[in-house]
Motif scaffolding. Structure first.
Motif, PDB file in Angstrom:
ATOM      1  N   THR A   1     -24.461 -25.236 -31.579  1.00 58.06           N
ATOM      2  CA  THR A   1     -25.792 -25.107 -30.969  1.00 58.06           C
ATOM      3  C   THR A   1     -26.005 -26.085 -29.817  1.00 58.06           C
ATOM      4  OG1 THR A   1     -26.765 -26.618 -32.616  1.00 58.06           O
ATOM      5  CG2 THR A   1     -26.874 -24.243 -33.078  1.00 58.06           C
ATOM      6  N   THR A   2     -25.080 -27.023 -29.605  1.00 60.03           N
ATOM      7  CA  THR A   2     -25.185 -27.904 -28.441  1.00 60.03           C
ATOM      8  C   THR A   2     -24.760 -27.180 -27.165  1.00 60.03           C
ATOM      9  OG1 THR A   2     -22.934 -28.793 -28.659  1.00 60.03           O
ATOM     10  CG2 THR A   2     -24.696 -29.938 -29.862  1.00 60.03           C
ATOM     11  N   LEU A   3     -24.133 -26.005 -27.308  1.00 61.22           N
ATOM     12  CA  LEU A   3     -23.681 -25.231 -26.164  1.00 61.22           C
ATOM     13  C   LEU A   3     -24.846 -24.424 -25.593  1.00 61.22           C
ATOM     14  CD1 LEU A   3     -20.386 -23.911 -27.758  1.00 61.22           C
ATOM     15  CD2 LEU A   3     -20.592 -25.774 -26.100  1.00 61.22           C
ATOM     16  N   PRO A   4     -24.909 -24.262 -24.263  1.00 61.65           N
ATOM     17  CA  PRO A   4     -26.025 -23.518 -23.660  1.00 61.65           C
ATOM     18  C   PRO A   4     -26.021 -22.060 -24.105  1.00 61.65           C
ATOM     19  CG  PRO A   4     -24.286 -23.862 -22.054  1.00 61.65           C
ATOM     20  CD  PRO A   4     -23.937 -24.706 -23.257  1.00 61.65           C
ATOM     21  N   GLY A   5     -27.193 -21.572 -24.496  1.00 61.90           N
ATOM     22  CA  GLY A   5     -27.309 -20.174 -24.889  1.00 61.90           C
ATOM     23  C   GLY A   5     -26.960 -19.894 -26.326  1.00 61.90           C
ATOM     24  N   VAL A   6     -26.517 -20.913 -27.071  1.00 64.49           N
ATOM     25  CA  VAL A   6     -26.133 -20.718 -28.472  1.00 64.49           C
ATOM     26  C   VAL A   6     -27.209 -21.326 -29.375  1.00 64.49           C
ATOM     27  CG1 VAL A   6     -24.422 -21.134 -30.267  1.00 64.49           C
ATOM     28  CG2 VAL A   6     -23.686 -20.751 -27.902  1.00 64.49           C
ATOM     29  N   GLY A   7     -28.025 -20.462 -29.969  1.00 66.14           N
ATOM     30  CA  GLY A   7     -29.025 -20.921 -30.926  1.00 66.14           C
ATOM     31  C   GLY A   7     -28.448 -20.896 -32.330  1.00 66.14           C
ATOM     32  N   LYS A   8     -29.278 -21.223 -33.296  1.00 65.01           N
ATOM     33  CA  LYS A   8     -28.816 -21.311 -34.681  1.00 65.01           C
ATOM     34  C   LYS A   8     -28.273 -19.970 -35.186  1.00 65.01           C
ATOM     35  CE  LYS A   8     -30.280 -22.671 -39.334  1.00 65.01           C
ATOM     36  NZ  LYS A   8     -31.406 -23.166 -40.174  1.00 65.01           N
ATOM     37  N   LYS A   9     -28.986 -18.883 -34.911  1.00 63.40           N
ATOM     38  CA  LYS A   9     -28.546 -17.566 -35.396  1.00 63.40           C
ATOM     39  C   LYS A   9     -27.244 -17.134 -34.728  1.00 63.40           C
ATOM     40  CE  LYS A   9     -33.057 -15.715 -36.778  1.00 63.40           C
ATOM     41  NZ  LYS A   9     -34.045 -14.621 -36.569  1.00 63.40           N
ATOM     42  N   THR A  10     -27.135 -17.410 -33.428  1.00 62.13           N
ATOM     43  CA  THR A  10     -25.897 -17.054 -32.721  1.00 62.13           C
ATOM     44  C   THR A  10     -24.730 -17.873 -33.251  1.00 62.13           C
ATOM     45  OG1 THR A  10     -27.113 -16.479 -30.706  1.00 62.13           O
ATOM     46  CG2 THR A  10     -24.765 -16.917 -30.467  1.00 62.13           C
ATOM     47  N   ALA A  11     -24.959 -19.157 -33.509  1.00 66.35           N
ATOM     48  CA  ALA A  11     -23.906 -20.023 -34.041  1.00 66.35           C
ATOM     49  C   ALA A  11     -23.429 -19.512 -35.396  1.00 66.35           C
ATOM     50  CB  ALA A  11     -24.417 -21.456 -34.164  1.00 66.35           C
TER      51      ALA A  11
ATOM     52  N   ALA B   1     -21.634 -29.408  -8.848  1.00 64.54           N
ATOM     53  CA  ALA B   1     -21.546 -29.611 -10.292  1.00 64.54           C
ATOM     54  C   ALA B   1     -22.828 -29.153 -10.974  1.00 64.54           C
ATOM     55  CB  ALA B   1     -21.284 -31.091 -10.598  1.00 64.54           C
ATOM     56  N   GLU B   2     -23.950 -29.487 -10.372  1.00 64.46           N
ATOM     57  CA  GLU B   2     -25.252 -29.073 -10.917  1.00 64.46           C
ATOM     58  C   GLU B   2     -25.367 -27.556 -10.933  1.00 64.46           C
ATOM     59  OE1 GLU B   2     -29.270 -29.609  -8.797  1.00 64.46           O
ATOM     60  OE2 GLU B   2     -29.119 -31.372 -10.123  1.00 64.46           O
ATOM     61  N   SER B   3     -24.950 -26.925  -9.848  1.00 68.64           N
ATOM     62  CA  SER B   3     -24.990 -25.463  -9.747  1.00 68.64           C
ATOM     63  C   SER B   3     -24.105 -24.811 -10.803  1.00 68.64           C
ATOM     64  CB  SER B   3     -24.540 -25.031  -8.343  1.00 68.64           C
ATOM     65  OG  SER B   3     -24.501 -23.625  -8.236  1.00 68.64           O
ATOM     66  N   ALA B   4     -22.930 -25.409 -11.029  1.00 66.63           N
ATOM     67  CA  ALA B   4     -22.009 -24.866 -12.025  1.00 66.63           C
ATOM     68  C   ALA B   4     -22.611 -24.958 -13.428  1.00 66.63           C
ATOM     69  CB  ALA B   4     -20.683 -25.612 -11.978  1.00 66.63           C
ATOM     70  N   LEU B   5     -23.264 -26.073 -13.738  1.00 67.11           N
ATOM     71  CA  LEU B   5     -23.890 -26.234 -15.053  1.00 67.11           C
ATOM     72  C   LEU B   5     -25.027 -25.235 -15.245  1.00 67.11           C
ATOM     73  CD1 LEU B   5     -23.974 -30.140 -15.223  1.00 67.11           C
ATOM     74  CD2 LEU B   5     -22.537 -28.615 -16.604  1.00 67.11           C
TER      75      LEU B   5
ATOM     76  N   TYR C   1     -27.432 -23.841 -18.504  1.00 65.92           N
ATOM     77  CA  TYR C   1     -28.311 -25.004 -18.618  1.00 65.92           C
ATOM     78  C   TYR C   1     -29.449 -24.873 -17.609  1.00 65.92           C
ATOM     79  CZ  TYR C   1     -24.607 -27.285 -21.322  1.00 65.92           C
ATOM     80  OH  TYR C   1     -23.677 -27.594 -22.281  1.00 65.92           O
ATOM     81  N   LYS C   2     -30.633 -25.378 -17.967  1.00 62.86           N
ATOM     82  CA  LYS C   2     -31.750 -25.393 -17.037  1.00 62.86           C
ATOM     83  C   LYS C   2     -31.478 -26.428 -15.959  1.00 62.86           C
ATOM     84  CE  LYS C   2     -35.138 -23.980 -20.516  1.00 62.86           C
ATOM     85  NZ  LYS C   2     -36.373 -24.347 -21.254  1.00 62.86           N
ATOM     86  N   LEU C   3     -32.097 -26.254 -14.784  1.00 63.94           N
ATOM     87  CA  LEU C   3     -31.849 -27.155 -13.660  1.00 63.94           C
ATOM     88  C   LEU C   3     -32.184 -28.592 -14.022  1.00 63.94           C
ATOM     89  CD1 LEU C   3     -31.039 -27.585 -10.727  1.00 63.94           C
ATOM     90  CD2 LEU C   3     -33.380 -26.998 -10.054  1.00 63.94           C
ATOM     91  N   THR C   4     -33.325 -28.795 -14.678  1.00 66.54           N
ATOM     92  CA  THR C   4     -33.707 -30.158 -15.059  1.00 66.54           C
ATOM     93  C   THR C   4     -32.718 -30.747 -16.051  1.00 66.54           C
ATOM     94  OG1 THR C   4     -35.169 -29.209 -16.752  1.00 66.54           O
ATOM     95  CG2 THR C   4     -36.172 -29.820 -14.648  1.00 66.54           C
TER      96      THR C   4
ATOM     97  N   MET D   1     -28.033 -34.335 -17.169  1.00 68.07           N
ATOM     98  CA  MET D   1     -26.666 -34.498 -17.642  1.00 68.07           C
ATOM     99  C   MET D   1     -25.807 -35.266 -16.634  1.00 68.07           C
ATOM    100  SD  MET D   1     -26.139 -30.668 -19.215  1.00 68.07           S
ATOM    101  CE  MET D   1     -24.379 -30.792 -19.519  1.00 68.07           C
ATOM    102  N   LEU D   2     -26.134 -35.124 -15.352  1.00 66.85           N
ATOM    103  CA  LEU D   2     -25.338 -35.756 -14.301  1.00 66.85           C
ATOM    104  C   LEU D   2     -25.892 -37.108 -13.870  1.00 66.85           C
ATOM    105  CD1 LEU D   2     -24.807 -32.556 -12.131  1.00 66.85           C
ATOM    106  CD2 LEU D   2     -22.980 -33.827 -13.274  1.00 66.85           C
ATOM    107  N   ALA D   3     -27.110 -37.423 -14.317  1.00 68.59           N
ATOM    108  CA  ALA D   3     -27.813 -38.606 -13.821  1.00 68.59           C
ATOM    109  C   ALA D   3     -27.070 -39.908 -14.075  1.00 68.59           C
ATOM    110  CB  ALA D   3     -29.207 -38.667 -14.436  1.00 68.59           C
ATOM    111  N   ASP D   4     -26.447 -40.052 -15.232  1.00 72.04           N
ATOM    112  CA  ASP D   4     -25.809 -41.322 -15.594  1.00 72.04           C
ATOM    113  C   ASP D   4     -24.301 -41.338 -15.359  1.00 72.04           C
ATOM    114  OD1 ASP D   4     -28.273 -42.341 -16.420  1.00 72.04           O
ATOM    115  OD2 ASP D   4     -28.045 -41.454 -18.414  1.00 72.04           O
ATOM    116  N   ILE D   5     -23.804 -40.356 -14.640  1.00 73.98           N
ATOM    117  CA  ILE D   5     -22.359 -40.256 -14.394  1.00 73.98           C
ATOM    118  C   ILE D   5     -22.034 -40.782 -13.004  1.00 73.98           C
ATOM    119  CG2 ILE D   5     -20.427 -38.637 -14.157  1.00 73.98           C
ATOM    120  CD1 ILE D   5     -21.856 -36.846 -16.182  1.00 73.98           C
TER     121      ILE D   5
END
Length: 202
Positions: free
Chosen positions: A111-121, A161-165, A170-173, A178-182
């Protein structure tokens, strides 16, 4: 059916790449795990491929490992999982990590993956459990892809990288966070990999 392409890497626009095969440019969409293993533009590359034919488009997907393609093909057979979500799953974790989640009923990790909720997992665990019972040691190796060269990252690299995510779901925000501290002084591929790794371990 196009099963494999070998040629020269013409362009990388995550998650898309273009491979020149004897003068014909093939556009492929790849997982981030394959993307980060690609050589520099202009270098030789060889990828396993999967072709999807729709009424409005012919879509080609590229994979650095045969097991990755096999898992992609299995994933798109699961109810509710299309090519976009399958690539997002393969971008967030490699094949062995995914199968480990399935064997250990670790729906939380999925469920940490984008688009994967509990039921999908839960559906993925149930439907995938018997599809790949054996993964032979040594067979899950990358094709001969040279490591990407160390180019100095720029704002363009961060934007790519942001566009790829975002393309992975993943949402833009969320992608920006995710990239802010890298460390930004890396290639686009390295930024993506670091962001996904941080997401999985954070």
């Amino acid at each position: 059916m196009i099963g494999r392409l070998s040629g020269h890497l013409l362009a990388k626009h995550p998650p898309w790449i273009v491979i020149d095969v004897h003068g014909v440019g093939y556009e492929l969409e790849t997982s981030m795990n394959t993307l980060v293993a690609l050589p520099a533009v202009g270098e030789s590359v060889s990828l396993f491929t999967h072709l999807t034919i729709r009424d409005d488009a012919h879509l080609l997907y590229g994979f650095g490992r045969e097991h990755e393609r096999a898992l992609f093909r299995a994933l798109i057979k699961v109810n509710g999982v299309g090519p976009k979500l399958a690539l997002a799953i393969l971008s967030g974790m490699d094949e062995d990590a995914f199968m480990r989640c399935v064997r250990e009923d670790d729906s939380k990790a999925l469920t940490t993956l984008p688009g994967v909720g509990k039921k999908t997992a839960e559906r993925l665990i149930i439907e995938m459990r018997d599809r790949f019972p054996d993964w032979e040691d040594g067979s899950n190796t990358l094709l001969p892809l040279e490591a990407a060269n160390g180019r100095t990252a720029s704002r363009d690299n961060l934007a790519d990288a942001e566009s790829a995510l975002v393309s992975l779901g993943y949402k833009l925000t969320e992608a920006s966070k995710m990239l802010a501290d890298i460390d930004p002084n890396q290639s686009t591929e390295a930024l993506i990999k670091a962001a996904l790794t941080q997401r999985m371990t954070g």
